[in-house]
Design an enzyme around this catalytic site. Structure first.
Site, short mmCIF file in Angstrom:
data_model
loop_
_atom_site.label_atom_id
_atom_site.label_comp_id
_atom_site.label_asym_id
_atom_site.label_seq_id
_atom_site.Cartn_x
_atom_site.Cartn_y
_atom_site.Cartn_z
N ARG A 1 4.50 12.17 15.92
CA ARG A 1 5.07 13.11 16.65
C ARG A 1 6.37 13.80 16.12
O ARG A 1 6.42 15.19 16.47
CB ARG A 1 5.76 12.38 17.93
CG ARG A 1 6.47 13.11 19.13
CD ARG A 1 6.82 12.30 20.13
NE ARG A 1 7.65 12.88 21.40
CZ ARG A 1 8.88 12.50 21.57
NH1 ARG A 1 9.09 11.16 21.31
NH2 ARG A 1 9.33 13.08 22.34
N LYS B 1 -3.33 -2.68 16.75
CA LYS B 1 -4.14 -1.45 15.71
C LYS B 1 -5.18 -0.93 16.62
O LYS B 1 -5.78 0.32 16.58
CB LYS B 1 -4.92 -2.29 14.65
CG LYS B 1 -3.94 -2.56 13.62
CD LYS B 1 -2.90 -1.37 12.91
CE LYS B 1 -2.15 -1.69 11.84
NZ LYS B 1 -1.39 -0.68 11.38
N ILE C 1 0.76 -1.26 0.07
CA ILE C 1 -0.22 -0.18 0.07
C ILE C 1 0.85 1.19 0.01
O ILE C 1 0.64 2.13 -0.76
CB ILE C 1 -1.22 0.07 1.06
CG1 ILE C 1 -2.01 -1.10 0.95
CG2 ILE C 1 -1.77 1.26 1.46
CD1 ILE C 1 -2.71 -1.38 2.12
N ASP D 1 13.78 2.56 10.26
CA ASP D 1 13.41 1.26 10.95
C ASP D 1 12.30 2.17 11.98
O ASP D 1 12.78 2.79 12.66
CB ASP D 1 14.35 0.84 11.70
CG ASP D 1 13.77 -0.49 12.53
OD1 ASP D 1 12.61 -0.43 12.91
OD2 ASP D 1 14.59 -1.39 13.32
N TYR E 1 -1.68 -8.17 16.04
CA TYR E 1 -1.90 -7.28 15.26
C TYR E 1 -3.40 -6.52 15.53
O TYR E 1 -3.20 -5.16 15.57
CB TYR E 1 -2.24 -8.01 13.72
CG TYR E 1 -2.54 -7.02 12.49
CD1 TYR E 1 -2.17 -5.96 12.12
CD2 TYR E 1 -3.90 -7.09 12.25
CE1 TYR E 1 -2.35 -5.00 11.05
CE2 TYR E 1 -4.66 -6.33 11.31
CZ TYR E 1 -3.66 -5.46 10.81
OH TYR E 1 -4.33 -4.36 9.63
N SER F 1 -4.94 1.99 10.02
CA SER F 1 -5.23 1.12 10.85
C SER F 1 -5.98 -0.25 10.32
O SER F 1 -5.47 -0.72 9.24
CB SER F 1 -6.05 1.60 12.17
OG SER F 1 -6.24 0.81 12.95
N SER F 2 -6.82 -0.95 11.06
CA SER F 2 -7.53 -2.22 10.67
C SER F 2 -8.93 -1.85 10.61
O SER F 2 -9.37 -1.50 11.68
CB SER F 2 -7.08 -3.38 11.38
OG SER F 2 -7.75 -4.35 11.01
#
Length: 259
Positions: free
Chosen positions: A122, A156, A22, A62, A152, A138-139
């Site tokens: 931030r 989320k 994505i 990372d 997972y 998010s999910s």
């Protein structure tokens, strides 16, 4: 459509998690629609190829490393001349039954999916323009978890609460939370145990949790870029929570006949 539509012209966008899936598609779509794009992720070989194809800038990152986040976001903002949007798509999906999910797996999921997203937002805060937008993936499954993805789903869900806090403490920000539904051509299954996945797929089918079709990657990316451009162009409105789900289209008669 993207070759003609230039609604993102001039927007300065940082896409985090852009080496594949994505994030990669979002970066490509944004650039095609006229944006200046910086991309960040761990896999620099893939990221460098992407940056070259979209005339962008690549940064190794990372998202478990706070210092690296602060440095890369600052460098990306400098390269772009500021930030009008940051899009966070980095995600890890550990597949394991909950009793088999060890401490390291829990911590990794939360470090990337929850704390990583928070730390990118931030770090981006002082660089975002007045009408700047932060879009965090998010999910769609938060609140209705499937078997085998507890770390997972929990990470989320925690991310959603963090984004609520961002809106509460920074109502001037345009923070968009997008619940992602099943999408084709991502690397979500990369490295997963195939025997376990076979068991999980059976469970998901039995519980009606596996759609007949998935959303096309290109369509998802175009939708995310459209959310950014719409929010930027209409700064008195925030599309705070958006859920993406596959649109299930019936098979054509010819396709059915070929089965």
């Amino acid at each position: 459509m993207s070759g003609q539509l230039q609604d993102a012209a001039g927007l300065r966008i940082l896409v985090v998690g852009a080496s594949s899936g994505i994030g990669h598609a979002v970066a490509t779509s944004a650039a095609e629609r006229g944006a200046k794009v910086a991309v960040a992720a761990r896999r620099m070989e893939l990221l460098t190829q992407l940056a070259k194809s979209i005339d962008g800038t690549a940064f190794e990152l990372d998202v478990e490393d706070l210092k690296a986040i602060e440095r890369v976001v600052g460098e990306a903002a400098s390269a772009l001349g500021g930030l009008d949007a940051v899009v966070f798509t980095s995600t890890v999906v550990p597949f394991a039954y909950i009793e088999d999910t060890d401490v390291a797996t829990w911590l990794h999921a939360f470090a990337v999916n929850t704390i990583g997203a928070n730390n990118v937002l931030r770090a981006a805060l002082p660089h975002l323009s007045e009408n700047g937008v932060a879009l965090i993936t998010s999910s769609r499954d938060v609140g209705r978890p499937r078997a085998g993805v507890a770390a997972y789903d929990a990470s989320k869900a925690a991310l959603d609460e963090i984004l609520h806090s961002w809106r509460s403490e920074h109502p001037e920000l345009s923070v968009i939370r997008v619940g992602m539904g099943p999408t084709e051509d991502t690397e979500i299954l990369r490295g997963a145990d195939r025997d376990l996945l076979e068991e999980l797929f059976k469970s998901w089918v039995e519980h009606g949790q596996l759609p007949a079709q998935m959303s096309a990657l290109r369509d998802v990316a175009e939708t995310l870029v459209s959310l950014v451009t719409t929010a930027y162009a209409n700064p008195s409105v925030v599309p705070e929570i958006v859920q993406l789900a596959p649109r299930i289209r019936p098979r054509t008669k010819n396709a059915a006949d070929q089965q």
